[in-house]
Design a protein around this motif. Structure first.
Motif, short mmCIF file in Angstrom:
data_model
loop_
_atom_site.label_atom_id
_atom_site.label_comp_id
_atom_site.label_asym_id
_atom_site.label_seq_id
_atom_site.Cartn_x
_atom_site.Cartn_y
_atom_site.Cartn_z
N THR A 263 0.83 -1.21 0.00
CA THR A 263 0.00 0.00 0.00
C THR A 263 0.86 1.25 0.00
O THR A 263 0.56 2.24 -0.69
CB THR A 263 -0.93 0.00 1.23
OG1 THR A 263 -1.70 -1.20 1.25
CG2 THR A 263 -1.87 1.19 1.19
N LEU A 264 1.94 1.22 0.78
CA LEU A 264 2.85 2.37 0.82
C LEU A 264 3.42 2.64 -0.58
O LEU A 264 3.47 3.80 -1.02
CB LEU A 264 3.97 2.10 1.81
CG LEU A 264 4.93 3.25 2.14
CD1 LEU A 264 5.45 3.12 3.57
CD2 LEU A 264 6.12 3.28 1.17
N CYS A 265 3.82 1.58 -1.28
CA CYS A 265 4.38 1.76 -2.63
C CYS A 265 3.32 2.29 -3.59
O CYS A 265 3.62 3.15 -4.44
CB CYS A 265 4.94 0.45 -3.14
SG CYS A 265 6.46 -0.09 -2.33
N SER A 266 2.10 1.79 -3.48
CA SER A 266 1.06 2.22 -4.41
C SER A 266 0.64 3.67 -4.16
O SER A 266 0.25 4.38 -5.09
CB SER A 266 -0.16 1.30 -4.28
OG SER A 266 -0.76 1.41 -3.00
N SER A 269 4.11 8.88 -4.40
CA SER A 269 4.36 9.61 -5.64
C SER A 269 5.75 10.21 -5.62
O SER A 269 6.06 11.13 -6.39
CB SER A 269 3.31 10.73 -5.82
OG SER A 269 3.32 11.61 -4.70
N ASP A 270 6.59 9.68 -4.72
CA ASP A 270 7.96 10.17 -4.56
C ASP A 270 8.92 9.01 -4.77
O ASP A 270 8.71 7.91 -4.23
CB ASP A 270 8.14 10.78 -3.16
CG ASP A 270 9.56 11.26 -2.93
OD1 ASP A 270 9.93 12.31 -3.47
OD2 ASP A 270 10.29 10.57 -2.19
N VAL A 271 9.96 9.24 -5.54
CA VAL A 271 10.90 8.17 -5.87
C VAL A 271 11.57 7.62 -4.62
O VAL A 271 11.71 6.40 -4.44
CB VAL A 271 11.96 8.67 -6.87
CG1 VAL A 271 13.03 7.60 -7.11
CG2 VAL A 271 11.30 9.06 -8.18
N ALA A 272 12.00 8.51 -3.72
CA ALA A 272 12.71 8.08 -2.52
C ALA A 272 11.80 7.23 -1.63
O ALA A 272 12.21 6.21 -1.08
CB ALA A 272 13.23 9.28 -1.74
N LEU A 273 10.54 7.65 -1.50
CA LEU A 273 9.60 6.90 -0.67
C LEU A 273 9.27 5.54 -1.29
O LEU A 273 9.15 4.53 -0.59
CB LEU A 273 8.32 7.73 -0.48
CG LEU A 273 7.37 7.30 0.65
CD1 LEU A 273 8.11 7.27 1.98
CD2 LEU A 273 6.18 8.24 0.72
N THR A 274 9.16 5.50 -2.60
CA THR A 274 8.93 4.22 -3.29
C THR A 274 10.10 3.27 -3.08
O THR A 274 9.91 2.06 -2.86
CB THR A 274 8.71 4.46 -4.79
OG1 THR A 274 7.57 5.32 -4.98
CG2 THR A 274 8.46 3.14 -5.52
N ARG A 275 11.30 3.81 -3.12
CA ARG A 275 12.49 2.98 -2.91
C ARG A 275 12.48 2.39 -1.50
O ARG A 275 12.84 1.22 -1.31
CB ARG A 275 13.76 3.81 -3.13
CG ARG A 275 15.04 2.98 -3.06
CD ARG A 275 16.27 3.81 -3.36
NE ARG A 275 16.23 4.32 -4.72
CZ ARG A 275 16.11 5.61 -5.05
NH1 ARG A 275 15.98 6.52 -4.09
NH2 ARG A 275 16.09 5.99 -6.31
N GLY A 277 9.80 1.70 0.25
CA GLY A 277 8.78 0.66 0.23
C GLY A 277 9.28 -0.63 -0.41
O GLY A 277 9.01 -1.73 0.08
N LEU A 278 10.04 -0.50 -1.50
CA LEU A 278 10.60 -1.69 -2.15
C LEU A 278 11.64 -2.37 -1.27
O LEU A 278 11.72 -3.61 -1.23
CB LEU A 278 11.22 -1.29 -3.49
CG LEU A 278 10.22 -0.80 -4.56
CD1 LEU A 278 10.97 -0.33 -5.80
CD2 LEU A 278 9.24 -1.91 -4.91
N ALA A 282 11.58 -6.30 0.18
CA ALA A 282 12.70 -7.25 0.08
C ALA A 282 13.03 -7.86 1.44
O ALA A 282 13.24 -9.08 1.56
CB ALA A 282 13.93 -6.55 -0.50
N VAL A 283 13.04 -7.03 2.49
CA VAL A 283 13.36 -7.53 3.83
C VAL A 283 12.23 -8.42 4.34
O VAL A 283 12.47 -9.45 4.99
CB VAL A 283 13.60 -6.36 4.80
CG1 VAL A 283 13.86 -6.88 6.21
CG2 VAL A 283 14.77 -5.51 4.33
N ILE A 284 10.98 -8.07 4.03
CA ILE A 284 9.84 -8.89 4.46
C ILE A 284 9.89 -10.26 3.81
O ILE A 284 9.58 -11.28 4.45
CB ILE A 284 8.52 -8.16 4.14
CG1 ILE A 284 8.37 -6.91 5.03
CG2 ILE A 284 7.32 -9.09 4.36
CD1 ILE A 284 7.23 -6.00 4.61
#
Length: 295
Positions: A263-266, A269-275, A277-278, A282-284
Motif C-alpha cells: 500500500t505504501l508503494c502504491s 508519488s515520490d521516488v525516494a519513498l517508493t524505494r 517501500g521496495l 525485500a526484507v519482508i
C-alpha cells in the motif's frame, strides 16, 4: 520457552542382553505435524507409543523416526513368510499381464515381513523389558531432537530480530521522508490540481474539484500505513520473545507487513519513498523465508 525450529537431527543407542538398537530422528519443515515411522519386523508394538511420544513434544514439522536392531545371538535364523510371498507373486503376475516388468526375487525378499527372524521363542517378560528399554531410548532421542530444534530456533530468532530492526529503521525513514513534509504535500497537491484544471478547465464543477482534492489528499497520506507497520513490528517482536509454537502467527504477521508495504508503494508519488517501500518488501520476503523454519 525458546523459539523452536522445525529442523534437527538426533541419534541414540541402547542395548539389553544380546539385543542392541539405534533410534534416529530427522525433522524438516512441514505445515503440520507429519510423523513417518520405520520399525523393524516384530516392532509393531512400539508404533502407537512412539507416535504419541512425538505428538506430545512437537506441534509442527515432518519428522522421520527409525529404529534399527541387531543381535549378538549367533543362532538367529530367518524363514520365508510363504503366504505373504505367494500373494506378492500373484500381484506381480497380474501386473506382468499389463506389461509391467516383474520385480527381482531379491527385491521381494527385501520387503518388510517377507523374511521373518526365527529361533528360540522369546519369553513375554523379556520382550516387554526390551520394548520398555527401547521406549526409554526413544524418549532420550526425542529430547535430543527437541534440543537441536531449540538451538536452531535460537539462531533463527536472532536473524528474525535483525530483519525486524531493519524494517523499523525503514519505517522511520519513511515517516521522516521529505515528501511527507506538510509544505511538500501542499505543493504536490497544488501541482496535481493545476494539472486537473489545465486538462479540463470547464468540465469540472466545484464539487468535483473538491472530491478530487480530497482523493489526492487521502492518497498522499501514508500515516495509517506507517502506524500499522509499527504495530505489526511490535507484535512480531513480542512473539519472538514469547517463543512457543509461533510459526503460524508470524506467518500471518508477515503477510500483514507485506500488505502495508504494498500500500505504501502504491500511494507513493515520490521516488525516494517508493524505494523505501521496495526495500521493505525485500526484507519482508527474507523474513518470511526464515519463518518457514519456525515451529
Amino acid at each position: 520457552m525458546a523459539l523452536s525450529s522445525m529442523t534437527g537431527f538426533a541419534r541414540t543407542q541402547g542395548a539389553l542382553g544380546p539385543q542392541t538398537w539405534v533410534w534416529e530422528a530427522r525433522s524438516v519443515n512441514g505445515k503440520g505435524l507429519d510423523i513417518r515411522l520405520r520399525l523393524p519386523p516384530g516392532g509393531d508394538a512400539l508404533d502407537q507409543p512412539a507416535r504419541r511420544a512425538v505428538a506430545e513434544r512437537f506441534k509442527r514439522g515432518s519428522i522421520s523416526l527409525g529404529l534399527t536392531m541387531t543381535s549378538d545371538d549367533q543362532e538367529q535364523a530367518y524363514r520365508v513368510n510363504e503366504p505373504l510371498l505367494k500373494k506378492l507373486l500373484a500381484v506381480t503376475r497380474e501386473l506382468a499381464m499389463d506389461g509391467v516388468d516383474r520385480p527381482r526375487m531379491d527385491g521381494l525378499l527385501g520387503l518388510r515381513g517377507v523374511l521373518e527372524p526365527v529361533g528360540q521363542a522369546e519369553e513375554e517378560g523379556v520382550r516387554e523389558a526390551r520394548e520398555a528399554a527401547q521406549l526409554r531410548s526413544l524418549e532420550a532421542t526425542l529430547d535430543a531432537l527437541a534440543l537441536a530444534r531449540s538451538e536452531e530456533g535460537g539462531r533463527l530468532a536472532g536473524v528474525l530480530a535483525g530483519h525486524l530492526e531493519v524494517l523499523e529503521d525503514l519505517r522511520a525513514q519513511a515517516a521522516n521522508a521529505e515528501a511527507l513534509r506538510p509544505d511538500m504535500v501542499r505543493a504536490r497537491l497544488r501541482r496535481q490540481m493545476a494539472d486537473l484544471l489545465e486538462a479540463a478547465p470547464d468540465a469540472l464543477p466545484e464539487e468535483r474539484l473538491a472530491q478530487e482534492l480530497a482523493l489526492l489528499a487521502v492518497k498522499a497520506d501514508i500515516r495509517e500505513e506507517l502506524d500499522r507497520l509499527g504495530a505489526h513490528l511490535e507484535g512480531a517482536r513480542e512473539l519472538l520473545t514469547r517463543g512457543e509454537a509461533m510459526g503460524r502467527r508470524l506467518e500471518f504477521l508477515s503477510q500483514e507487513l507485506n500488505r502495508e508495504a504494498n500500500t505504501l508503494c502504491s500511494k507513493s508519488s515520490d521516488v525516494a519513498l517508493t524505494r523505501i517501500g521496495l526495500d521493505m518488501k525485500a526484507v519482508i520476503d527474507q523474513f518470511r523465508e526464515q519463518i518457514l523454519n519456525i515451529e
